[in-house]
Design a protein around this motif. Structure first.
Motif, PDB file in Angstrom:
ATOM      1  N   UNK A 272     -12.337  19.877  17.917  1.00  0.00           N
ATOM      2  CA  UNK A 272     -12.755  19.334  16.619  1.00  0.00           C
ATOM      3  C   UNK A 272     -13.396  17.960  16.811  1.00  0.00           C
ATOM      4  N   UNK A 273     -14.157  17.542  15.801  1.00  0.00           N
ATOM      5  CA  UNK A 273     -14.823  16.244  15.802  1.00  0.00           C
ATOM      6  C   UNK A 273     -14.426  15.533  14.513  1.00  0.00           C
ATOM      7  N   UNK A 274     -13.548  14.541  14.589  1.00  0.00           N
ATOM      8  CA  UNK A 274     -13.076  13.879  13.359  1.00  0.00           C
ATOM      9  C   UNK A 274     -14.241  13.332  12.544  1.00  0.00           C
ATOM     10  N   UNK A 275     -14.129  13.455  11.226  1.00  0.00           N
ATOM     11  CA  UNK A 275     -15.177  12.956  10.339  1.00  0.00           C
ATOM     12  C   UNK A 275     -15.247  11.428  10.416  1.00  0.00           C
ATOM     13  N   UNK A 276     -16.448  10.857  10.538  1.00  0.00           N
ATOM     14  CA  UNK A 276     -16.569   9.393  10.538  1.00  0.00           C
ATOM     15  C   UNK A 276     -16.239   8.817   9.165  1.00  0.00           C
ATOM     16  N   UNK A 277     -15.889   7.532   9.156  1.00  0.00           N
ATOM     17  CA  UNK A 277     -15.494   6.889   7.906  1.00  0.00           C
ATOM     18  C   UNK A 277     -16.607   6.962   6.859  1.00  0.00           C
TER      19      UNK A 277
ATOM     20  N   UNK B 193      -8.933  -1.494   7.246  1.00  0.00           N
ATOM     21  CA  UNK B 193     -10.136  -1.196   6.470  1.00  0.00           C
ATOM     22  C   UNK B 193      -9.711  -0.670   5.107  1.00  0.00           C
ATOM     23  N   UNK B 194     -10.017  -1.430   4.058  1.00  0.00           N
ATOM     24  CA  UNK B 194      -9.606  -1.042   2.720  1.00  0.00           C
ATOM     25  C   UNK B 194     -10.655  -0.223   1.997  1.00  0.00           C
ATOM     26  N   UNK B 195     -10.441  -0.029   0.720  1.00  0.00           N
ATOM     27  CA  UNK B 195     -11.330   0.801  -0.098  1.00  0.00           C
ATOM     28  C   UNK B 195     -12.660   0.102  -0.314  1.00  0.00           C
ATOM     29  N   UNK B 196     -13.741   0.875  -0.289  1.00  0.00           N
ATOM     30  CA  UNK B 196     -15.079   0.352  -0.507  1.00  0.00           C
ATOM     31  C   UNK B 196     -15.367   0.266  -2.008  1.00  0.00           C
ATOM     32  N   UNK B 197     -16.445  -0.434  -2.399  1.00  0.00           N
ATOM     33  CA  UNK B 197     -16.844  -0.404  -3.815  1.00  0.00           C
ATOM     34  C   UNK B 197     -17.122   1.012  -4.308  1.00  0.00           C
TER      35      UNK B 197
ATOM     36  N   UNK C 174      -6.370   7.255  -0.293  1.00  0.00           N
ATOM     37  CA  UNK C 174      -5.648   7.378   0.985  1.00  0.00           C
ATOM     38  C   UNK C 174      -6.553   7.779   2.147  1.00  0.00           C
ATOM     39  N   UNK C 175      -7.506   8.683   1.923  1.00  0.00           N
ATOM     40  CA  UNK C 175      -8.332   9.140   3.036  1.00  0.00           C
ATOM     41  C   UNK C 175      -9.394   8.127   3.434  1.00  0.00           C
ATOM     42  N   UNK C 176      -9.534   7.031   2.685  1.00  0.00           N
ATOM     43  CA  UNK C 176     -10.552   6.021   2.985  1.00  0.00           C
ATOM     44  C   UNK C 176      -9.986   4.834   3.748  1.00  0.00           C
ATOM     45  N   UNK C 177      -8.691   4.800   3.978  1.00  0.00           N
ATOM     46  CA  UNK C 177      -8.048   3.642   4.590  1.00  0.00           C
ATOM     47  C   UNK C 177      -7.970   3.785   6.107  1.00  0.00           C
ATOM     48  N   UNK C 178      -8.069   2.634   6.807  1.00  0.00           N
ATOM     49  CA  UNK C 178      -7.821   2.593   8.246  1.00  0.00           C
ATOM     50  C   UNK C 178      -6.568   1.745   8.455  1.00  0.00           C
ATOM     51  N   UNK C 179      -5.493   2.401   8.879  1.00  0.00           N
ATOM     52  CA  UNK C 179      -4.191   1.745   8.986  1.00  0.00           C
ATOM     53  C   UNK C 179      -4.108   0.952  10.289  1.00  0.00           C
ATOM     54  N   UNK C 180      -3.458  -0.197  10.239  1.00  0.00           N
ATOM     55  CA  UNK C 180      -3.240  -1.021  11.433  1.00  0.00           C
ATOM     56  C   UNK C 180      -2.427  -0.242  12.472  1.00  0.00           C
ATOM     57  N   UNK C 181      -2.806  -0.290  13.748  1.00  0.00           N
ATOM     58  CA  UNK C 181      -2.080   0.479  14.777  1.00  0.00           C
ATOM     59  C   UNK C 181      -0.587   0.178  14.821  1.00  0.00           C
ATOM     60  N   UNK C 182      -0.213  -1.076  14.627  1.00  0.00           N
ATOM     61  CA  UNK C 182       1.215  -1.398  14.634  1.00  0.00           C
ATOM     62  C   UNK C 182       1.942  -0.731  13.472  1.00  0.00           C
ATOM     63  N   UNK C 183       1.281  -0.654  12.320  1.00  0.00           N
ATOM     64  CA  UNK C 183       1.888   0.025  11.167  1.00  0.00           C
ATOM     65  C   UNK C 183       2.016   1.521  11.435  1.00  0.00           C
ATOM     66  N   UNK C 184       1.017   2.091  12.126  1.00  0.00           N
ATOM     67  CA  UNK C 184       1.098   3.509  12.474  1.00  0.00           C
ATOM     68  C   UNK C 184       2.270   3.776  13.401  1.00  0.00           C
ATOM     69  N   UNK C 185       2.510   2.867  14.361  1.00  0.00           N
ATOM     70  CA  UNK C 185       3.648   3.035  15.275  1.00  0.00           C
ATOM     71  C   UNK C 185       4.973   2.978  14.531  1.00  0.00           C
ATOM     72  N   UNK C 186       4.997   2.247  13.433  1.00  0.00           N
ATOM     73  CA  UNK C 186       6.220   2.183  12.620  1.00  0.00           C
ATOM     74  C   UNK C 186       6.332   3.375  11.681  1.00  0.00           C
ATOM     75  N   UNK C 187       5.356   4.285  11.748  1.00  0.00           N
ATOM     76  CA  UNK C 187       5.416   5.499  10.925  1.00  0.00           C
ATOM     77  C   UNK C 187       4.897   5.333   9.517  1.00  0.00           C
ATOM     78  N   UNK C 188       4.182   4.254   9.250  1.00  0.00           N
ATOM     79  CA  UNK C 188       3.655   4.034   7.909  1.00  0.00           C
ATOM     80  C   UNK C 188       2.501   4.990   7.635  1.00  0.00           C
TER      81      UNK C 188
END
Length: 311
Positions: free
Chosen positions: A153-158, A238-242, A278-292
């Motif tokens: 698979x090829x993940x969809x770009x932001x 990366x938060x929500x765009x206009x 939710x699908x537009x956000x880029x979560x911080x790697x440290x937050x991902x490691x904490x399971x957020x």
């Protein structure tokens, strides 16, 4: 008019799809907002069936594109070919030149082919050999992808994910619903016999009516504050765009209209925020490691941003 039409569409779709009222209502919100849907869930849940049932109920032209690694952009948009009889080039429309397009397993195609949908999704047109061809109205892209299967698979770009108004998770049916599925499909598949209950002209009229749903200044400010809070959250890179802010505004109008109201309340914004953001956000790697998870962060934001109240 919107609430009555939505009820008719929902009842027609439920001749095939068992239960899932909220999922169907969310799909109808996307239709009202002239947006696009990303259906993301495990195999066998009914993503493709929901897309086909919605297309059949709307009474619109429909094409299904099975995305594979060898699919070319011209297989999606169409191409110009030389007509030897007329001694001139002619444009042969691709499957995207339809009112409802199902992009099945979109993340299996290469990024080059995925990008062939960008112009169609954003500008409602296709350009081939320097000639621009407008797409029919209404126009809706419904894309499906399997989040648990990553091989091949090829993940969809932001940039492309941001063009989907809603990401809808269907989820497993309840035990009662699963028993009803067995009974409904015991003798035959009801999908081929599903008849349209609206016309493209009615859909366009409903889209125009959705724009008239009233949004008070305080609620509009609330939409902006919720979107901006995603850009200031310490666990979101990366938060929500206009575009996402506008999508949340329009989706709240659509949800209010489906519920039978001609005005938006803060609860509409709170309900639609996870589906739009939710699908537009880029979560911080440290937050991902904490399971957020993205939906947890949006819940935190909605719970902390002050809700407007009547004076």
């Amino acid at each position: 008019m919107i609430a009555d039409s939505a009820r008719t569409l929902r009842e027609n779709i439920q001749k095939v799809i068992v239960g899932k009222d909220d999922v169907i209502n969310l799909a109808l919100v996307v239709v009202l907002c002239e947006g696009h849907i990303l259906l993301e869930d495990v195999p066998g849940i009914g993503k493709t069936t929901l897309a086909r049932a919605l297309a059949s109920s709307l009474g619109c032209s429909f094409h299904r594109i099975q995305f594979t690694p060898d699919l070319l952009p011209s297989d999606v948009t169409g191409l110009s070919w030389f007509n030897q009889k007329k001694q001139e080039f002619e444009f042969r429309p691709g499957p995207v030149m339809s009112q409802v397009v199902l992009a099945d397993e979109i993340n299996r195609a290469t990024p080059r082919t995925q990008s062939a949908l960008l112009e169609a999704m954003q500008e409602r047109q296709v350009t081939s050999n320097g000639v621009t061809h407008p797409l029919p109205r209404p126009f809706l892209v419904m894309a499906t992808q399997n989040p648990v299967e990553l091989e091949g698979t090829f993940p969809l770009p932001e940039a492309q994910i941001d063009r989907f108004l809603l990401r809808i998770l269907i989820g497993y049916p309840s035990e009662t619903e699963e028993q009803a599925i067995l009974e409904r499909f015991r003798l035959s598949d009801p999908l081929p016999d599903l008849q349209p209950v609206t016309t493209p002209e009615q859909i366009i009229a409903m889209q125009n009516e959705r724009r008239q749903v009233r949004v008070e200044a305080t609620v509009r400010d609330y939409v902006v504050r919720v979107a901006r809070a995603t850009r200031q959250h310490p666990e979101i890179n990366l938060g929500a765009s206009p575009r996402a802010t506008l999508g949340l505004y329009q989706a709240s109008q659509g949800w209010a209209a489906v519920q039978g109201r001609d005005y938006v309340i803060p609860d509409d914004v709170k309900y639609m925020a996870p589906h739009v953001l939710t699908h537009r956000l880029m979560i911080d790697p440290q937050a991902q490691l904490r399971g957020r998870q993205p939906h947890e962060l949006i819940t935190d934001i909605v719970d902390t941003v002050p809700v407007p109240v009547e004076g």
